[in-house]
Design an enzyme around this catalytic site. Structure first.
Site, PDB file in Angstrom:
ATOM      1  N   LYS A  68       0.725  -0.679  -0.247  1.00 39.70           N
ATOM      2  CA  LYS A  68      -0.207  -0.095  -0.008  1.00 39.70           C
ATOM      3  C   LYS A  68       0.872   1.202  -0.158  1.00 39.70           C
ATOM      4  CE  LYS A  68      -4.614   0.668   0.555  1.00 39.70           C
ATOM      5  NZ  LYS A  68      -5.474  -0.248   0.050  1.00 39.70           N
ATOM      6  N   ASP A  76      -6.927   4.046  -4.637  1.00 45.53           N
ATOM      7  CA  ASP A  76      -7.835   3.862  -3.771  1.00 45.53           C
ATOM      8  C   ASP A  76      -8.183   4.789  -3.414  1.00 45.53           C
ATOM      9  OD1 ASP A  76      -8.080   1.727  -0.331  1.00 45.53           O
ATOM     10  OD2 ASP A  76      -7.950   4.154   0.312  1.00 45.53           O
TER      11      ASP A  76
HETATM   12  P1  NDP Z   1     -13.005   7.781  -2.773  1.00 45.09           P
HETATM   13  O1  NDP Z   1     -11.804   8.878  -2.803  1.00 45.09           O
HETATM   14  O2  NDP Z   1     -13.515   6.993  -4.191  1.00 45.09           O
HETATM   15  O3  NDP Z   1     -14.201   8.120  -1.708  1.00 45.09           O
HETATM   16  C1  NDP Z   1     -13.630   8.067  -0.395  1.00 45.09           C
HETATM   17  C2  NDP Z   1     -15.778   8.345  -0.311  1.00 45.09           C
HETATM   18  O4  NDP Z   1     -15.751   8.296   1.582  1.00 45.09           O
HETATM   19  C3  NDP Z   1     -16.158   9.614   0.196  1.00 45.09           C
HETATM   20  O5  NDP Z   1     -17.092   9.936  -0.199  1.00 45.09           O
HETATM   21  C4  NDP Z   1     -15.462  10.415   1.289  1.00 45.09           C
HETATM   22  O6  NDP Z   1     -15.721  11.586   0.801  1.00 45.09           O
HETATM   23  C5  NDP Z   1     -15.215   9.418   1.784  1.00 45.09           C
HETATM   24  N1  NDP Z   1     -14.543   9.535   2.958  1.00 45.09           N
HETATM   25  C6  NDP Z   1     -13.189  10.197   3.249  1.00 45.09           C
HETATM   26  N2  NDP Z   1     -11.887   9.910   4.129  1.00 45.09           N
HETATM   27  C7  NDP Z   1     -13.023   9.855   5.039  1.00 45.09           C
HETATM   28  C8  NDP Z   1     -13.240  10.964   6.255  1.00 45.09           C
HETATM   29  N3  NDP Z   1     -11.684  10.762   7.071  1.00 45.09           N
HETATM   30  N4  NDP Z   1     -14.630  10.138   6.498  1.00 45.09           N
HETATM   31  C9  NDP Z   1     -15.532  10.100   6.561  1.00 45.09           C
HETATM   32  N5  NDP Z   1     -15.822   9.784   5.040  1.00 45.09           N
HETATM   33  C10 NDP Z   1     -14.747  10.062   4.257  1.00 45.09           C
HETATM   34  O7  NDP Z   1     -11.962   6.042  -1.953  1.00 45.09           O
HETATM   35  P2  NDP Z   1     -12.265   4.483  -2.137  1.00 45.09           P
HETATM   36  O8  NDP Z   1     -14.281   4.594  -2.509  1.00 45.09           O
HETATM   37  O9  NDP Z   1     -12.018   3.958  -3.560  1.00 45.09           O
HETATM   38  O10 NDP Z   1     -12.467   3.798  -1.462  1.00 45.09           O
HETATM   39  C11 NDP Z   1     -13.141   4.369   0.149  1.00 45.09           C
HETATM   40  C12 NDP Z   1     -12.678   2.948   0.819  1.00 45.09           C
HETATM   41  O11 NDP Z   1     -13.137   1.584  -0.159  1.00 45.09           O
HETATM   42  C13 NDP Z   1     -12.130   3.065   1.321  1.00 45.09           C
HETATM   43  O12 NDP Z   1     -11.973   3.032   2.457  1.00 45.09           O
HETATM   44  C14 NDP Z   1     -11.165   2.425   0.431  1.00 45.09           C
HETATM   45  O13 NDP Z   1     -10.100   1.822   1.420  1.00 45.09           O
HETATM   46  C15 NDP Z   1     -11.508   0.600   0.481  1.00 45.09           C
HETATM   47  N6  NDP Z   1     -11.419   0.614  -0.856  1.00 45.09           N
HETATM   48  C16 NDP Z   1     -10.983   0.542  -1.890  1.00 45.09           C
HETATM   49  C17 NDP Z   1     -10.998   0.317  -3.123  1.00 45.09           C
HETATM   50  C18 NDP Z   1     -10.984   0.860  -4.431  1.00 45.09           C
HETATM   51  O14 NDP Z   1     -10.754  -0.369  -5.897  1.00 45.09           O
HETATM   52  N7  NDP Z   1     -11.433   1.809  -4.452  1.00 45.09           N
HETATM   53  C19 NDP Z   1     -10.822  -0.959  -2.893  1.00 45.09           C
HETATM   54  C20 NDP Z   1     -10.696  -1.244  -2.008  1.00 45.09           C
HETATM   55  C21 NDP Z   1     -11.713  -1.131  -0.686  1.00 45.09           C
HETATM   56  P3  NDP Z   1     -15.445  13.229   1.078  1.00 45.09           P
HETATM   57  O15 NDP Z   1     -15.084  13.141  -0.405  1.00 45.09           O
HETATM   58  O16 NDP Z   1     -15.390  13.960   1.727  1.00 45.09           O
HETATM   59  O17 NDP Z   1     -13.287  12.298   1.237  1.00 45.09           O
HETATM   60  O1  2IT Z   2      -7.881  -1.879  -0.801  1.00 44.30           O
HETATM   61  C1  2IT Z   2      -7.810  -2.366  -1.885  1.00 44.30           C
HETATM   62  O2  2IT Z   2      -8.352  -3.113  -1.876  1.00 44.30           O
HETATM   63  C2  2IT Z   2      -7.798  -1.492  -3.204  1.00 44.30           C
HETATM   64  N1  2IT Z   2      -7.337   0.243  -3.180  1.00 44.30           N
HETATM   65  C3  2IT Z   2      -7.556  -1.838  -4.431  1.00 44.30           C
HETATM   66  C4  2IT Z   2      -6.432  -2.877  -4.259  1.00 44.30           C
HETATM   67  C5  2IT Z   2      -5.823  -3.037  -5.815  1.00 44.30           C
HETATM   68  O3  2IT Z   2      -4.338  -2.844  -5.930  1.00 44.30           O
HETATM   69  O4  2IT Z   2      -6.637  -2.796  -6.627  1.00 44.30           O
END
Ligand code: NDP
Ligand code: 2IT
Length: 447
Positions: free
Chosen positions: A126, A166
């Site tokens: 990461k 992420d």
């Molecule tokens: P994005 O940046 O696309 O979206 C993040 C969302 O979460 C936004 O709505 C953001 O709001 C909100 N958010 C972020 N930080 C906070 C906080 N401290 N408190 C409240 N809300 C918050 O990210 P993703 O959708 O990609 O990621 C969301 C989650 O999913 C994370 O935990 C990530 O690690 C996990 N994840 C992502 C993957 C991926 O493929 N993208 C894969 C697996 C897990 P704001 O705009 O106000 O910051």
């Molecule tokens: O938390 C996660 O699994 C991710 N942000 C996606 C990682 C990836 O390599 O696609």
């Protein structure tokens, strides 16, 4: 050999002071994996978990860039190369002001187990930066991404370490990062995943984490002869994962009533349908707006500032924003409102206390390392397509994603089914994830 959970955790705590999120993630794994190690001679006495909590390599670097006002900005960049026993390091990059060593080590540690569960050959890593993308122009984002990659490029590669997105890193950022890597190395390779469709990306990768989280919840519900049909779903976040978790829930006949961001949540009692979701996607992905704007367009919905959506009554909860966004009180509220299923789209969104409440109530609960693994699994499929120099269709990738989520569900049952029939998906995911990595480490010797 630190054989008791307490002894092990005390030792890890001393060595990783000031890293609460990392210690939280380690504790959750240790509580289920140490009793398994103690019962299984091939793992006992080899300090395997102790080796797994120590990153193979941590890279920290300075990122300097010039903002639109001509001022020099200094950020910190990181890459945690946690474990490469079963494949190249793989995992996302997070750009958020809260990013620090603790958060990235917790994410990298979770990633090792998650990637092991996907059935694909990927190690865990990461990275990211404390850079805040909010309010930055496209040119500033580009300059930051280029500066970040001008150092990171020397530490990664398609057979070494393959980053992805992420929080704060989506298609736009991956484009800028890929461009700089290609320039520095003079190579067009699958060094990043989440790429655009015309330059090596995979169909379904943008959808995969959200879809996978819902597929996993569907698999859990099927164990109770239940489904998403006519269920009320509460979702947190409004980013990549939340958007596609909402889309798949709607496709399966559920009513999605909330979305949120770090400022507050919207509650739409009539349900967020496909048209409303298309508005949210445009608002968040193109206009980079705030979720509060939803109620200006859909006045029957309410916006609550400064709160998470867990007080809204639902059957299914999908936390898709960030770590520790759902605590024990929230869990109690969800349970008292009749919630039967929680599938984590985010990484470690439920606190330890919340997970304990869900387990005590014996509801369906899936930890992120199992339920959100569809994202990285589809990244693995993107790597495969890049190696083949070939692209699969949407249907082909979606079928593989569904199969992988089902395989993860099956293996969680294999290792997590209790005597009374209750499935402890936390235990199942931790042990199943551990076994594959531990076997590879044992085979490769002490290195
Ligand atoms: P994005 O940046 O696309 O979206 C993040 C969302 O979460 C936004 O709505 C953001 O709001 C909100 N958010 C972020 N930080 C906070 C906080 N401290 N408190 C409240 N809300 C918050 O990210 P993703 O959708 O990609 O990621 C969301 C989650 O999913 C994370 O935990 C990530 O690690 C996990 N994840 C992502 C993957 C991926 O493929 N993208 C894969 C697996 C897990 P704001 O705009 O106000 O910051
Ligand atoms: O938390 C996660 O699994 C991710 N942000 C996606 C990682 C990836 O390599 O696609």
């Amino acid at each position: 050999m630190k054989q008791t959970i307490k002894e092990f955790l005390e030792y890890v705590k001393i060595r990783n002071q000031g890293e609460p999120e990392f210690l939280q993630a380690v504790e959750e794994v240790a509580e289920t994996v140490i009793p398994y190690i103690v019962k299984n001679d091939i793992y006992y006495g080899k300090n395997i978990l102790l080796r797994m909590v120590e990153p193979e390599r941590v890279v920290m670097f300075r990122v300097c860039w010039v903002d639109d006002h001509g001022e020099i900005q200094v950020n910190r960049g990181f890459r945690i190369q946690m474990n490469s026993a079963i494949g190249p390091y793989k995992g996302g990059l997070r750009f958020h002001p809260s990013v620090n060593l603790s958060i990235l080590k917790f994410l990298a540690f979770e990633q090792v187990f998650k990637n092991s569960l996907t059935t694909l050959p990927m190690g865990g890593g990461k990275g990211g930066s404390d850079f805040d993308p909010k309010g930055k122009s496209d040119n500033e984002i580009m300059r930051f991404c280029h500066a970040f990659m001008s150092e990171l490029f020397r530490h990664i590669g398609p057979n070494t370490d393959v980053p992805a997105g992420d929080i704060g890193v989506g298609g736009r950022e991956i484009g800028f990062l890929f461009g700089m890597y290609k320039k520095m190395k003079n190579e067009f390779t699958g060094v990043l995943t989440g790429k655009g469709m015309s330059w090596g990306g995979s169909k379904i990768r943008p959808e995969a984490t959200g879809y996978g989280t819902v597929y996993f919840a569907q698999n859990m519900l099927e164990t109770k002869d239940d489904s998403f049909k006519n269920k009320t779903v509460v979702i947190s976040g409004s980013g990549n994962v939340a958007q596609f978790a909402a889309e798949k829930s709607i496709h399966l006949g559920a009513k999605v009533v909330t979305l949120s961001d770090s400022s507050g949540y919207i509650y739409d009692p009539e349900g967020i349908d496909e048209d409303k979701l298309a508005y949210v996607m445009d608002l968040k992905n193109e206009k980079r707006g705030r979720i509060s704007e939803y109620v200006k367009v859909y006045p029957n919905a309410e916006y609550t500032a400064g709160k998470t959506p867990w007080g809204v009554a639902c059957d299914i909860a999908l936390p898709c924003a960030t770590q520790n966004e759902l605590d024990d009180k929230d869990a109690e509220t969800l349970l008292s409102n009749g919630c039967i299923c929680v599938s984590e789209g985010a990484n470690m969104p439920s606190t330890k206390g919340a997970v304990e409440k869900f387990h005590k109530a014996k509801i369906l609960f899936a930890p992120g390392k199992a339920s959100n693994a569809g994202g990285v699994a589809t990244s693995g499929l993107e790597m495969t397509q890049n190696s083949l120099r070939f692209n699969w269709t949407r249907e082909e990738v979606d079928t593989k994603l569904k199969d992988i989520m089902e395989d993860i569900h099956d293996i969680c049952i294999e290792y997590g089914k209790e005597e009374d029939g209750y499935i402890d998906y936390v235990k199942g995911a931790n042990i199943a994830g551990f076994v594959k990595v531990a076997d590879a480490m044992l085979a490769q010797g002490v290195i």
